[in-house]
Design a protein around this motif. Structure first.
Motif, PDB file in Angstrom:
ATOM      1  N   PRO A  84      29.886   6.248  -4.255  1.00  0.00           N
ATOM      2  CA  PRO A  84      28.462   6.559  -4.439  1.00  0.00           C
ATOM      3  C   PRO A  84      28.242   7.388  -5.702  1.00  0.00           C
ATOM      4  N   LEU A  85      27.187   7.043  -6.448  1.00  0.00           N
ATOM      5  CA  LEU A  85      26.851   7.754  -7.671  1.00  0.00           C
ATOM      6  C   LEU A  85      25.525   8.483  -7.583  1.00  0.00           C
ATOM      7  N   GLY A  86      24.767   8.269  -6.507  1.00  0.00           N
ATOM      8  CA  GLY A  86      23.396   8.768  -6.453  1.00  0.00           C
ATOM      9  C   GLY A  86      22.450   7.777  -7.092  1.00  0.00           C
ATOM     10  N   ASP A  87      21.152   8.023  -6.956  1.00  0.00           N
ATOM     11  CA  ASP A  87      20.134   7.098  -7.462  1.00  0.00           C
ATOM     12  C   ASP A  87      20.324   5.692  -6.907  1.00  0.00           C
ATOM     13  N   THR A 100      23.620  -1.728  -7.465  1.00  0.00           N
ATOM     14  CA  THR A 100      22.541  -1.164  -6.670  1.00  0.00           C
ATOM     15  C   THR A 100      21.893  -2.243  -5.820  1.00  0.00           C
ATOM     16  N   ARG A 101      21.216  -1.809  -4.737  1.00  0.00           N
ATOM     17  CA  ARG A 101      20.381  -2.713  -3.934  1.00  0.00           C
ATOM     18  C   ARG A 101      18.900  -2.407  -4.165  1.00  0.00           C
ATOM     19  N   ASN A 102      18.620  -1.454  -5.025  1.00  0.00           N
ATOM     20  CA  ASN A 102      17.238  -1.071  -5.304  1.00  0.00           C
ATOM     21  C   ASN A 102      16.639  -2.050  -6.310  1.00  0.00           C
ATOM     22  N   SER A 151      15.006   7.849   4.706  1.00  0.00           N
ATOM     23  CA  SER A 151      14.496   6.766   5.544  1.00  0.00           C
ATOM     24  C   SER A 151      13.451   5.918   4.823  1.00  0.00           C
ATOM     25  N   SER A 152      12.884   6.432   3.733  1.00  0.00           N
ATOM     26  CA  SER A 152      11.892   5.658   2.970  1.00  0.00           C
ATOM     27  C   SER A 152      12.402   5.286   1.580  1.00  0.00           C
ATOM     28  N   THR A 153      13.694   5.475   1.320  1.00  0.00           N
ATOM     29  CA  THR A 153      14.267   5.165   0.015  1.00  0.00           C
ATOM     30  C   THR A 153      14.614   3.686  -0.057  1.00  0.00           C
ATOM     31  N   ASN A 158      14.685  -2.974 -16.372  1.00  0.00           N
ATOM     32  CA  ASN A 158      15.540  -1.854 -15.996  1.00  0.00           C
ATOM     33  C   ASN A 158      15.009  -1.140 -14.761  1.00  0.00           C
ATOM     34  N   ASN A 159      15.875  -0.299 -14.214  1.00  0.00           N
ATOM     35  CA  ASN A 159      15.549   0.557 -13.080  1.00  0.00           C
ATOM     36  C   ASN A 159      16.090   1.941 -13.395  1.00  0.00           C
TER      37      ASN A 159
END
Length: 446
Positions: free
Chosen positions: A371-374, A101-103, A27-29, A115-116
């Motif tokens: 999905p790959l994680g991270d 990603t959306r991060n 919920s906070s990711t 980078n991320n």
């Protein structure tokens, strides 16, 4: 009733609890997209045509991620970027593998790559010579040059306004100064004697190595609507900017750059105005000087000076605007990212420079992404091919710098779902318990 239905219900409820628990945990990711478990009933194929046969339970048909927009939170980091609308950042690892990603929590590593978590942000890079963006083809990892931006001499931009653009107002009420020798006049210009000129102002210019120099302009009212212009470079005695130019000079007189002429309305006359300025007018002129500098900068040092739109009104002398296109060397001090993904570098010499543009990608079926994680996904057959483009174009969203997209998990809703899933699990356990009791009854018959 058999054990099959209850057992399948326990398995499905357990999966549902896993999905809900994962949503709550994230919920906070930043940029996380919540999922939901989707169920389907099960019938034995041999019984499918009969309407009197009960099903044999339930199965999890899909765990579908929901790509709705999360809330936007502001931060103090210009490299935190939120996507407002559709799309994913396209990132690449060191092996060249592409993911999405959306991060938007980006940093700059020691090599200058944005980078991320080791995933390089990709986009359009710039041409090292022209500084223009190279668009099209395959996006490349964005790398910043954190070292020197380099210097540029005044007049070196190559634009139509190269050099110095100065707009001044000379005071029309000032008296005419006679250049003849005292006692009838004030004599030649002396930069140390303010009685020999009417107004003065200075501008900073830069040579080819970025060393700053002072160019001082001396304006002297020598006739009605006529002002003599002389210049001093780095405090030296006034000399013609162009050694071949002798406009307004007489033998053995102090060399003069030329004259500024104004009409009866106080507007500057030029060669194209009506009436046209006399031949010795210098509304625009080429300044050239041989540098005597220990740094060994390129000489002669040449640039244009333009006084267009200057005026002669009955108010105090003033410089309304001054612009010049040279600058000293500078280092990268900060970044800014526009809504369209353009990345501007801010340098210690006050200059800005486009260093790249990030791109976004979108898919025909986002739920088909693997999905790959991270907080990353990979393209799959079900997702379709990515459409890559500039933010804000086509169906791609825009960007908001110094912001992050929060998780789209509704924590209140998930807690309610958790209670419901728990009740479902308990209910399915009860069906197994009831079946066990029935079997016990049958075994106990005599």
């Amino acid at each position: 009733m058999g054990f099959q239905q209850g057992l399948s219900g326990l398995n499905a409820s357990s999966k549902n609890l896993d999905v809900i628990g994962n949503n709550i945990a994230n919920s906070s990711t930043v940029g996380f997209k919540n999922s939901r478990a989707e169920f389907a009933d099960i019938y034995a194929s041999s019984f499918a045509s009969s309407s009197t046969i009960a099903g044999i339970g339930v199965r999890v048909s899909n765990i579908a991620q929901q790509f709705s927009q999360g809330n936007i939170s502001t931060t103090n980091n210009a490299l935190d970027v939120a996507i407002v609308g559709n799309g994913f950042y396209r990132v690449e690892d060191k092996a060249g593998n592409i993911s999405y990603t959306r991060n938007g929590q980006f940093q700059v590593d020691r090599e200058g790559y944005i980078n991320n978590n080791g995933q390089y942000l990709t986009g359009w890079t710039t041409d090292p010579n022209s500084g223009l963006l190279i668009k099209g083809g395959i996006p490349k990892p964005l790398q910043l040059t954190v070292g020197n931006i380099g210097a540029r001499a005044t007049g070196g931009s190559g634009s139509s306004n190269a050099g110095i653009q100065m707009v001044i107002n000379v005071d029309a009420a000032k008296p005419i100064l006679d250049r003849t020798a005292p006692p009838t006049g004030v004599g030649p210009l002396s930069i140390t004697d303010p009685t020999t000129y009417t107004h003065s102002t200075s501008a900073t210019v830069y040579d080819a190595q970025g060393v700053s120099h002072s160019l001082t302009y001396y304006f002297t009212k020598v006739d009605t609507n006529k002002w003599e212009l002389q210049t001093s470079f780095d405090g030296a005695a006034p000399v013609p900017a162009d050694p071949t130019q002798t406009l307004g000079t007489a033998p053995n007189a102090t060399p003069t750059q030329g004259y500024l002429y104004f009409d009866g309305n106080g507007k500057l006359l030029s060669a194209t105005s009506t009436p046209a300025a006399p031949a010795d007018a210098v509304a625009t002129f080429n300044y050239s000087t041989t540098l005597v500098a220990p740094n060994g900068a390129t000489s002669p040092f040449t640039f244009n000076v333009n006084f267009a739109k200057s005026t002669q009104f009955g108010s105090d002398f003033g410089v309304n605007s001054i612009n010049q296109d040279g600058y000293a060397d500078g280092r990268l001090t900060g970044l800014s990212i526009a809504k369209d993904g353009t990345i501007q570098g801010n340098y210690s010499n006050g200059q800005t420079k486009t260093v790249g543009q990030l791109v976004l990608a979108n898919f025909p079926n986002n739920q088909g992404l693997q999905p790959l994680g991270d907080n990353r996904w990979a393209q799959s057959y079900a997702s379709g091919e990515p459409r890559v483009g500039d933010p804000g174009t086509s169906d791609l969203g825009s960007l908001q710098s110094a912001s992050l997209e929060d998780s789209n998990v509704d924590l209140t809703a998930e807690l309610v779902n958790l209670i419901t899933a728990q009740r479902n699990y308990q209910a399915n356990a009860q069906t197994i318990k009831a079946q066990d009791q029935i079997l016990q009854t049958l075994v106990s018959l005599r």
